[in-house]
Design an enzyme around this catalytic site. Structure first.
Site, PDB file in Angstrom:
ATOM      1  N   LYS A 101       0.866  -1.197  -0.411  1.00 16.65           N
ATOM      2  CA  LYS A 101       0.005  -0.050   0.232  1.00 16.65           C
ATOM      3  C   LYS A 101       1.157   1.853  -0.245  1.00 16.65           C
ATOM      4  CE  LYS A 101      -2.004  -1.229   3.933  1.00 16.65           C
ATOM      5  NZ  LYS A 101      -1.472  -2.301   3.965  1.00 16.65           N
ATOM      6  N   ARG A 142     -10.061  -0.169   8.533  1.00 14.93           N
ATOM      7  CA  ARG A 142     -10.084  -0.646   8.917  1.00 14.93           C
ATOM      8  C   ARG A 142     -11.104  -2.189   9.588  1.00 14.93           C
ATOM      9  NH1 ARG A 142      -4.215  -0.244   8.620  1.00 14.93           N
ATOM     10  NH2 ARG A 142      -3.294  -1.787   9.150  1.00 14.93           N
ATOM     11  N   ARG A 163      12.326  -5.938   6.171  1.00 16.49           N
ATOM     12  CA  ARG A 163      11.997  -4.920   5.564  1.00 16.49           C
ATOM     13  C   ARG A 163      12.538  -4.166   7.140  1.00 16.49           C
ATOM     14  NH1 ARG A 163       6.564  -1.739   5.925  1.00 16.49           N
ATOM     15  NH2 ARG A 163       6.128  -2.885   7.622  1.00 16.49           N
ATOM     16  N   ARG A 215      10.811  -3.267  10.150  1.00 11.09           N
ATOM     17  CA  ARG A 215       9.563  -2.031  11.102  1.00 11.09           C
ATOM     18  C   ARG A 215       9.593  -2.175  12.180  1.00 11.09           C
ATOM     19  NH1 ARG A 215       4.921   0.187   8.586  1.00 11.09           N
ATOM     20  NH2 ARG A 215       3.538  -1.562   9.475  1.00 11.09           N
ATOM     21  N   ARG A 236      -1.043  -9.233  12.575  1.00  9.91           N
ATOM     22  CA  ARG A 236      -1.477  -8.196  12.062  1.00  9.91           C
ATOM     23  C   ARG A 236      -2.596  -8.725  10.449  1.00  9.91           C
ATOM     24  NH1 ARG A 236       4.067  -6.121  10.517  1.00  9.91           N
ATOM     25  NH2 ARG A 236       3.023  -4.786   8.598  1.00  9.91           N
TER      26      ARG A 236
END
Ligand code: AP5
Ligand code: MG
Length: 193
Positions: free
Chosen positions: A13, A88, A127, A129, A140
């Protein structure tokens, strides 16, 4: 143009949003980025939100809605925006509809980025994070399936949903999104820059 991006964690996204806002002259509104900025600034909202984010759970609707409502009222949003990671939950989607009805500015399109779970894990584990640990990614994904996926039906019923295959190179996916956005009807065309 007013667009919404829906997709599981790691769907791309944010990556695609960066390209889209340039192409269509939109403001990028990522609730995740806003919450991380609040967390880094150590505001009360940021500290509260961090408890949920680091556990991979959704931040409560009232906090999110207060942030989004204030942001959408800013002058730069008048010419169009891309909501990335909001709404969401069904409650967020309904609240957004009420906000947009007040200003008479409906959404033009809701873009769903669809990517298989194995690829999401692959992308996020590369990644780093702070919420990209495997157990948090799993949570998640659970939150996405349980709380966000019902929005696909919600927007399908409103004839706003367009599903895009999120597999391939960043450029290939961007081409697919552009095709969808460029083929929207006159309603969106009138807003297009
Ligand atoms: P948020 O920040 O929205 O995170 P997310 O939805 O979990 O998704 P990501 O940002 O991780 O993924 P993305 O789809 O943007 O992918 P990206 O482009 O980065 O939310 C974080 C947290 O905030 C939530 O868990 C929740 O707690 C809270 N929150 C936020 N909004 C909320 C709301 N409305 N209500 C309640 N709580 C809320 O790409 C991922 C990686 O893949 C990158 O490394 C990228 O380089 C790579 N990549 C991208 N495209 C490709 C490709 N085509 N091929 C290979 N790699 C690729
Ligand atoms: Mg993102």
């Amino acid at each position: 143009m007013r667009m919404v991006f829906i997709g599981p964690p790691g769907a791309g996204k944010g990556t695609q949003a960066a390209l889209l806002i340039q192409r269509y002259g939109l403001v990028h509104l990522s609730t995740g980025d806003m919450l991380r900025a609040a967390r880094d600034a150590q505001t009360e909202i940021g500290k509260l939100a961090d408890r949920y984010m680091s556990a991979g759970q959704l931040v409560p609707d009232d906090i999110i809605l207060a942030i989004v409502k204030e942001r959408l009222a800013a002058a730069d949003c008048r010419t169009g925006y891309l909501l990335d990671g909001f709404p969401r939950t069904l409650a967020q989607a309904e609240a957004l509809d009420r906000m947009l009805a007040e200003t008479g500015e409906p959404l033009d399109v809701v873009l769903e980025l669809r990517v298989p779970d194995e690829e999401l894990f692959r992308r996020l584990s590369g990644r780093g994070r702070s919420d990209d640990k495997p157990e948090v990614i799993r949570q998640r994904l659970v939150a996405y399936r349980q709380q966000t996926e019902p929005l696909l039906d919600y927007y399908q019923q409103r004839r706003l949903l367009k599903t895009i295959d999120g597999m391939g190179t960043v450029e290939e996916i961007f081409q697919r999104i552009q095709q969808v956005v460029d083929s929207l009807g006159d309603r969106a065309g009138r807003h297009r820059k």
